[in-house]
Design an enzyme around this catalytic site. Structure first.
Site, PDB file in Angstrom:
ATOM      1  CB  VAL A  52      71.671  20.848 -39.622  1.00  0.00           C
ATOM      2  CG1 VAL A  52      70.412  20.266 -40.256  1.00  0.00           C
ATOM      3  CG2 VAL A  52      71.444  22.280 -39.188  1.00  0.00           C
TER       4      VAL A  52
ATOM      5  CD  GLU B 221      68.807  14.098 -23.929  1.00  0.00           C
ATOM      6  OE1 GLU B 221      69.095  14.136 -22.718  1.00  0.00           O
ATOM      7  OE2 GLU B 221      69.656  14.057 -24.836  1.00  0.00           O
TER       8      GLU B 221
ATOM      9  CE  LYS C 198      68.964  18.194 -35.071  1.00  0.00           C
ATOM     10  NZ  LYS C 198      68.624  16.804 -34.771  1.00  0.00           N
TER      11      LYS C 198
END
Ligand code: NAP
Length: 431
Positions: free
Chosen positions: A135, A193, A208
């Site tokens: 995280v 990405e 997270k």
């Protein structure tokens, strides 16, 4: 100082894994002094033995099969840096824990999905499962929440947990460019990405947040309990209006104790631009924790990257070597208590509303009437351009109301003949 090293097996030698091995070697004396014993990598595994990683792997025992390494090697700790919620990562962590080894991982996806069962496996067997790197990368938020802030009843956590989204929103504001345009730049720079959906749809932040909520509130990690929406609909226009109103648009993860239960949500918010989180720019992450004793604490720093992530992985290894341990999610897994799920429609707050309307007499009155019928009162109105008959933006900021009322009012407003486009709604966060 003990002569007995903590023996470490590293599974996955990519961006993070290779850096962990490198830093452990570079600063070995420092870490040994802190831990009271040497930290020694003994075994490694990755997919391709021949890949050049800029690392001399000859001192280590190579394993083609990471799960077999986890089960059979002589290490005390297995570091999982393969990634993926299931598959080899999950298999090797299960093998390591069930064969009596501690585990350090950076794998938020696996923890969000299997956190509770892995905590049970670890704690029932007396092993440690550590995941500081999972995280907010280099920010030591897990330790801060679980140990440093243990003297608090936490009422809320607010986090900028995805650097890609924060970079995109920051760049959109600074340049006035569109989401699609800035996303392309983020991809070219390696911040996003090729398939950006996991980040820009809010799912990375949701995983997270679910982990942080578990530690803060003693609830089982449950990604499905997080309401998620991402940043793909944020327009340059809304960013400009936000600026004018004194706000910044951020993708925020919020976990909060309310009268109904624990609310967990990830979505865009308008935040005061002078607030600590409103000032977090670019790929930086930040987490604000609100506790009854401490008040508000903000931690900020790099949320990803080889160095920051290795920093967090090694902190866990130093703790293990020094014999420091804590329950996986702050309380033993048997003490985690499910929280009631709160429907986003029950959320209470103020809202930013942008409508594209044809500029004609009575339009604002019609909109105000619809809001009023649902008990939503208006704090301020901003109207741009006065070109009778043309479509112009009208921005409204409401007082606090329940989201269900806002949704009902919006449905009515969207049906008004003068309203040209579906309304844009952004929650305003008081952080
Ligand atoms: N990168 C970051 O900034 C960052 C930040 C926070 C958390 N994390 C987490 O850290 C973990 C690793 O991320 P990364 O960026 O380092 O990934 P990465 O660069 O893609 O590296 C993954 C590594 O796993 C190896 N691997 C893949 N399948 C394997 C298998 N079946 N058995 C053994 N090894 C296998 C790969 O081997 P080859 O090298 O031979 O292909 C590679 O070395 C993930 O859980 C990620 O979410 C990353």
């Amino acid at each position: 100082m003990s002569e007995t090293p903590l023996k470490i097996a590293v599974a996955g030698l990519g961006t993070v894994g290779a850096e962990v091995v490198r830093v452990l070697r570079t600063n070995s004396e420092l870490f040994a002094a802190r831990a009271g014993r040497p930290l020694q990598v003994t075994d490694v595994s990755a997919r391709n033995r021949d890949r050049d990683r800029g690392l001399d792997l000859s001192p280590y025992i190579w394993h083609d099969d990471a799960a077999a390494m986890a089960a059979a090697c002589d290490a005390d700790v297995v570091v999982e840096l393969v990634g993926g919620a299931d598959g080899p990562a999950h298999a090797l962590v299960q093998k390591a824990l069930s064969s009596g080894k501690d585990v350090v991982t950076a794998n938020k996806a696996m923890l969000a999905k299997h956190g509770v069962s892995l905590a049970a496996l670890a704690e029932d067997g007396g092993q440690i499962l550590a995941y500081e790197a999972a995280v907010a990368g280099g920010i030591p938020i897990v330790k801060a929440l679980r140990e440093g802030l243990a003297g608090n009843n936490v009422s809320g956590i607010y986090g900028i947990l995805n650097g890609t989204c924060n970079f995109i929103l920051t760049t959109m504001r600074e340049t006035g460019r569109s989401f699609a345009d800035v996303l392309k730049e983020a991809q070219d720079l390696g911040y996003a990405e090729a398939d950006p959906a996991f980040d820009v749809d809010g799912n990375d932040a949701a995983q997270k947040l679910a982990i942080l909520a578990s530690i803060a509130f003693g609830i089982p990690v449950n990604e499905a309990a997080v309401y998620v929406s991402g940043i793909t609909d944020v327009s340059a226009e809304d960013i400009a209006f936000a600026e004018e109103l004194g706000y910044r648009i951020k993708l925020l993860g919020i976990a909060r104790r309310t009268a109904e239960g624990i609310e967990q949500r990830v979505h865009t918010v308008m935040l005061s631009k002078t607030s600590p989180l409103g000032q977090i720019e670019g790929v930086t992450n930040a987490v604000e924790v609100e506790g009854d004793s401490v008040g508000r604490v903000v931690l900020t720093g790099p949320g990803a990257g080889a160095g920051p992530t290795a920093s967090a992985v090694i902190a866990d290894l130093v703790d293990i070597a020094a014999g420091r341990r804590a329950p996986v999610f702050g309380v033993p897994h048997t003490s985690l208590r499910p929280a009631s799920l709160i429907d986003i429609e029950k959320h209470r707050g103020a809202y930013y509303l942008r409508l594209m309307v044809s500029d004609q007499p009575g339009v604002i009155a019609g909109i105000a009437g619809a809001l009023g019928r649902h008990g939503v009162s208006i704090e301020s109105v901003l109207q741009r351009g006065r070109n009778p008959g043309e479509v112009v933006p009208v921005v409204m900021v409401t007082h606090e109301c329940e989201e269900a009322a806002m949704s009902a009012a919006l449905a009515e407003i969207a049906g008004l003949p003068a309203v040209a486009e579906p309304p844009t709604l952004i929650r305003i966060a008081e952080v």
